[in-house]
Design a protein around this motif. Structure first.
Motif, PDB file in Angstrom:
ATOM      1  N   LEU A 124       0.837  -1.246  -0.176  1.00  0.00           N
ATOM      2  CA  LEU A 124      -0.091  -0.100   0.125  1.00  0.00           C
ATOM      3  C   LEU A 124       0.672   1.483   0.079  1.00  0.00           C
ATOM      4  O   LEU A 124       2.138   1.026   0.304  1.00  0.00           O
ATOM      5  CB  LEU A 124      -0.903   0.030   1.202  1.00  0.00           C
ATOM      6  CG  LEU A 124      -0.155  -0.119   2.445  1.00  0.00           C
ATOM      7  CD1 LEU A 124      -1.121   0.816   3.584  1.00  0.00           C
ATOM      8  CD2 LEU A 124      -0.261  -1.659   3.092  1.00  0.00           C
ATOM      9  N   SER A 125       0.189   2.376  -0.162  1.00  0.00           N
ATOM     10  CA  SER A 125       0.850   3.610  -0.096  1.00  0.00           C
ATOM     11  C   SER A 125       0.001   4.852   0.443  1.00  0.00           C
ATOM     12  O   SER A 125      -1.278   4.414   0.443  1.00  0.00           O
ATOM     13  CB  SER A 125       1.258   4.062  -1.441  1.00  0.00           C
ATOM     14  OG  SER A 125       0.005   4.259  -2.324  1.00  0.00           O
ATOM     15  N   TYR A 126       0.390   5.719   1.048  1.00  0.00           N
ATOM     16  CA  TYR A 126      -0.612   6.771   1.662  1.00  0.00           C
ATOM     17  C   TYR A 126       0.245   8.074   1.684  1.00  0.00           C
ATOM     18  O   TYR A 126       1.526   8.071   1.765  1.00  0.00           O
ATOM     19  CB  TYR A 126      -1.035   6.602   2.803  1.00  0.00           C
ATOM     20  CG  TYR A 126       0.200   5.766   4.006  1.00  0.00           C
ATOM     21  CD1 TYR A 126       0.894   6.727   4.784  1.00  0.00           C
ATOM     22  CD2 TYR A 126       0.194   4.528   3.984  1.00  0.00           C
ATOM     23  CE1 TYR A 126       1.745   6.257   5.844  1.00  0.00           C
ATOM     24  CE2 TYR A 126       1.138   3.810   5.023  1.00  0.00           C
ATOM     25  CZ  TYR A 126       2.110   4.653   5.797  1.00  0.00           C
ATOM     26  OH  TYR A 126       3.088   4.000   6.783  1.00  0.00           O
ATOM     27  N   ASP A 127      -0.610   9.105   1.574  1.00  0.00           N
ATOM     28  CA  ASP A 127      -0.097  10.398   1.738  1.00  0.00           C
ATOM     29  C   ASP A 127      -0.215  10.638   3.367  1.00  0.00           C
ATOM     30  O   ASP A 127      -1.389  10.895   3.735  1.00  0.00           O
ATOM     31  CB  ASP A 127      -0.898  11.446   0.907  1.00  0.00           C
ATOM     32  CG  ASP A 127      -0.356  13.045   1.098  1.00  0.00           C
ATOM     33  OD1 ASP A 127       0.023  13.523   2.101  1.00  0.00           O
ATOM     34  OD2 ASP A 127      -0.352  13.810   0.188  1.00  0.00           O
ATOM     35  N   GLY A 128       0.836  10.862   4.153  1.00  0.00           N
ATOM     36  CA  GLY A 128       0.764  11.045   5.607  1.00  0.00           C
ATOM     37  C   GLY A 128       0.150  12.353   6.105  1.00  0.00           C
ATOM     38  O   GLY A 128       0.225  12.568   7.369  1.00  0.00           O
ATOM     39  N   VAL A 164       4.539  11.441   7.740  1.00  0.00           N
ATOM     40  CA  VAL A 164       5.366  10.676   6.892  1.00  0.00           C
ATOM     41  C   VAL A 164       4.832  10.165   6.040  1.00  0.00           C
ATOM     42  O   VAL A 164       3.492   9.503   6.243  1.00  0.00           O
ATOM     43  CB  VAL A 164       6.250   9.907   7.759  1.00  0.00           C
ATOM     44  CG1 VAL A 164       7.261   9.019   6.793  1.00  0.00           C
ATOM     45  CG2 VAL A 164       7.309  10.781   8.695  1.00  0.00           C
ATOM     46  N   HIS A 165       5.171   9.877   4.832  1.00  0.00           N
ATOM     47  CA  HIS A 165       4.427   9.236   3.451  1.00  0.00           C
ATOM     48  C   HIS A 165       4.897   7.870   3.196  1.00  0.00           C
ATOM     49  O   HIS A 165       6.173   7.543   3.905  1.00  0.00           O
ATOM     50  CB  HIS A 165       4.682  10.028   2.287  1.00  0.00           C
ATOM     51  CG  HIS A 165       4.207  11.670   2.321  1.00  0.00           C
ATOM     52  ND1 HIS A 165       2.994  11.904   2.913  1.00  0.00           N
ATOM     53  CD2 HIS A 165       5.166  12.585   2.545  1.00  0.00           C
ATOM     54  CE1 HIS A 165       3.267  13.671   2.980  1.00  0.00           C
ATOM     55  NE2 HIS A 165       4.679  13.858   2.895  1.00  0.00           N
ATOM     56  N   ALA A 166       4.156   7.367   2.521  1.00  0.00           N
ATOM     57  CA  ALA A 166       4.861   5.815   2.065  1.00  0.00           C
ATOM     58  C   ALA A 166       4.306   5.440   0.783  1.00  0.00           C
ATOM     59  O   ALA A 166       3.009   5.606   0.475  1.00  0.00           O
ATOM     60  CB  ALA A 166       3.986   4.691   3.150  1.00  0.00           C
ATOM     61  N   ARG A 167       5.268   5.099  -0.102  1.00  0.00           N
ATOM     62  CA  ARG A 167       4.911   4.623  -1.484  1.00  0.00           C
ATOM     63  C   ARG A 167       4.859   3.136  -1.522  1.00  0.00           C
ATOM     64  O   ARG A 167       4.351   2.318  -2.191  1.00  0.00           O
ATOM     65  CB  ARG A 167       5.818   5.053  -2.697  1.00  0.00           C
ATOM     66  CG  ARG A 167       5.528   5.253  -4.088  1.00  0.00           C
ATOM     67  CD  ARG A 167       6.740   5.221  -4.804  1.00  0.00           C
ATOM     68  NE  ARG A 167       7.431   6.537  -4.483  1.00  0.00           N
ATOM     69  CZ  ARG A 167       6.900   7.915  -4.869  1.00  0.00           C
ATOM     70  NH1 ARG A 167       5.753   8.002  -5.612  1.00  0.00           N
ATOM     71  NH2 ARG A 167       7.609   8.869  -4.526  1.00  0.00           N
ATOM     72  N   GLY A 168       5.914   2.468  -0.386  1.00  0.00           N
ATOM     73  CA  GLY A 168       5.906   0.779  -0.629  1.00  0.00           C
ATOM     74  C   GLY A 168       5.896   0.437   0.782  1.00  0.00           C
ATOM     75  O   GLY A 168       6.707  -0.611   0.904  1.00  0.00           O
TER      76      GLY A 168
END
Length: 283
Positions: free
Chosen positions: A16-20, A65-69
Motif C-alpha cells: 500500500l501507499s499513503y499521503d501522511g 510521513v508518507h509511504a509509497r511501498g
C-alpha cells in the motif's frame, strides 16, 4: 504477531501507499486519525467481519510521513479469504479514503512476517534549496531549506555513517529497544529540477533516525558544520541536542525488501534477537 498462522487461517499481505499529511502516523489511536485505523476499519467493512483484523506493518511511520511501498499483513479465516479474497482489492478502492491506496492483496508465503522478515527498508527525503522556495504542487512532499546545499559535501559526510553502529546519537531512545542498526546506503542526488533527494536504506530504523541523519547532513551541506561533524556525533553515541530533526513531510517510505521465501522464517527469528556490537554486552 507470531510467524505461525493458526490452523484454518490464511496470512494476507497488503502492499500500500499513503499521503501522511492528514494522519497522526501509522499506529491506531483512540481519538486520532491514523493509517492503521482507517485500513482496519475498511477491511472490517468490506469483509463484513464482526471484529476488525489486526494489522502488522513493516515500518511504523510517524505523523506526517508518507509511504509509497509500505507492507502490512493480517490473518483471516480460510473461508472468509475464499469468499472475499479475489474481490478485496476493488472493494478497498471504493471504501478507503483517497489518501490511502492498496495496490496488491495476496496470500503470504509460509514464514512471512511483514515486520520481522524484512531485510531492509528504503526511505527518500526530498529537499529544495531554491531561493524562491518549493513548487506549490510539491510542497507537501519537499522540505524547503533556505541555504544552498553542497551535495558533494553531504555525500562525503554520509560515508562515515555507513555500516553497523550504535545510532543512539540520532535516535529517540525507547525503553527496552536497541539503537544498533546497519546503515546500508546513505546518498544524495540533485535532480534536473533542483530537488535534492537523500536515499537512506538500513536493515531497520530507530525512532527519528532518518530525520535526524538528514538534519545533521543539511548542516554540512549549507556550510554550518564541517564534513567530519556527523561522524563525530555518531561516535559519541549519545543523543545530541544540536542534531535537528527535520520536518516529517519530506520523508517517504519507498520500499521494503524481503529475502527469498525459504529464508523468511529464519530472518524473522534473527530480527527478534536483541542486537549488540562486537565486544559489548547486551546491557
Amino acid at each position: 504477531m507470531s510467524d505461525e498462522v493458526e490452523p484454518g487461517h490464511v496470512r494476507v499481505r497488503l502492499d500500500l501507499s499513503y499521503d501522511g499529511k492528514d494522519f497522526s502516523g501509522w499506529a491506531k489511536q483512540r481519538t486520532l486519525r491514523t493509517v492503521q485505523g482507517e485500513l482496519e476499519s475498511a477491511l472490517k467493512t468490506v469483509m463484513r467481519l464482526p471484529e476488525p483484523v489486526e494489522l502488522t506493518v513493516a515500518g511504523r511511520t510517524d505523523a506526517g510521513v508518507h509511504a509509497r511501498g509500505q507492507v502490512a499483513q493480517f490473518d483471516i479465516a480460510e473461508e472468509v479469504w475464499a469468499e472475499h479474497g479475489s474481490l478485496l482489492l476493488r472493494r478497498l478502492a471504493g471504501r478507503l479514503p483517497h489518501d490511502i491506496r492498496v495496490w496488491k492483496v495476496a496470500e503470504a508465503p509460509e514464514g512471512f512476517n511483514a515486520r520481522f522478515s524484512a531485510i531492509w527498508r528504503r526511505y527518500a527525503y526530498r529537499v529544495g534549496d531554491h531561493q524562491g522556495g518549493v513548487d506549490p504542487l510539491r510542497r507537501g512532499h519537499v522540505l524547503w531549506h533556505q541555504w544552498p546545499l553542497d551535495v558533494d559535501a553531504m555525500n562525503e559526510a554520509s560515508r562515515a555513517l555507513l555500516g553497523e553502529h550504535d545510532f543512539a546519537a540520532y535516535c529517540k531512545k525507547r525503553e527496552g529497544a536497541t539503537t544498533i542498526r546497519t546503515l546500508q546506503e546513505l546518498s544524495w542526488v540533485r535532480a534536473e529540477d533542483g530537488i535534492v533527494t537523500a536515499t537512506v536504506r538500513a536493515d531497520a530504523f530507530c525512532h527519528n533516525m532518518v530525520r535526524s541523519l538528514v538534519g545533521a547532513l543539511l548542516h554540512v551541506g549549507d556550510g554550518h558544520r564541517p564534513v567530519e561533524w556527523p561522524g563525530q556525533v555518531l561516535a559519541a553515541a549519545v543523543r545530541d541536542s544540536s542534531v535537528h530533526v527535520v520536518k516529517p513531510h519530506g520523508l517517504t517510505l519507498e520500499e521494503v525488501g524481503y529475502p527469498a521465501d525459504e529464508l523468511l522464517a529464519a530472518r524473522s527469528k534473527e530480527a527478534r534477537n536483541m542486537r549488540t556490537l562486537p565486544g559489548k554486552g547486551c546491557c
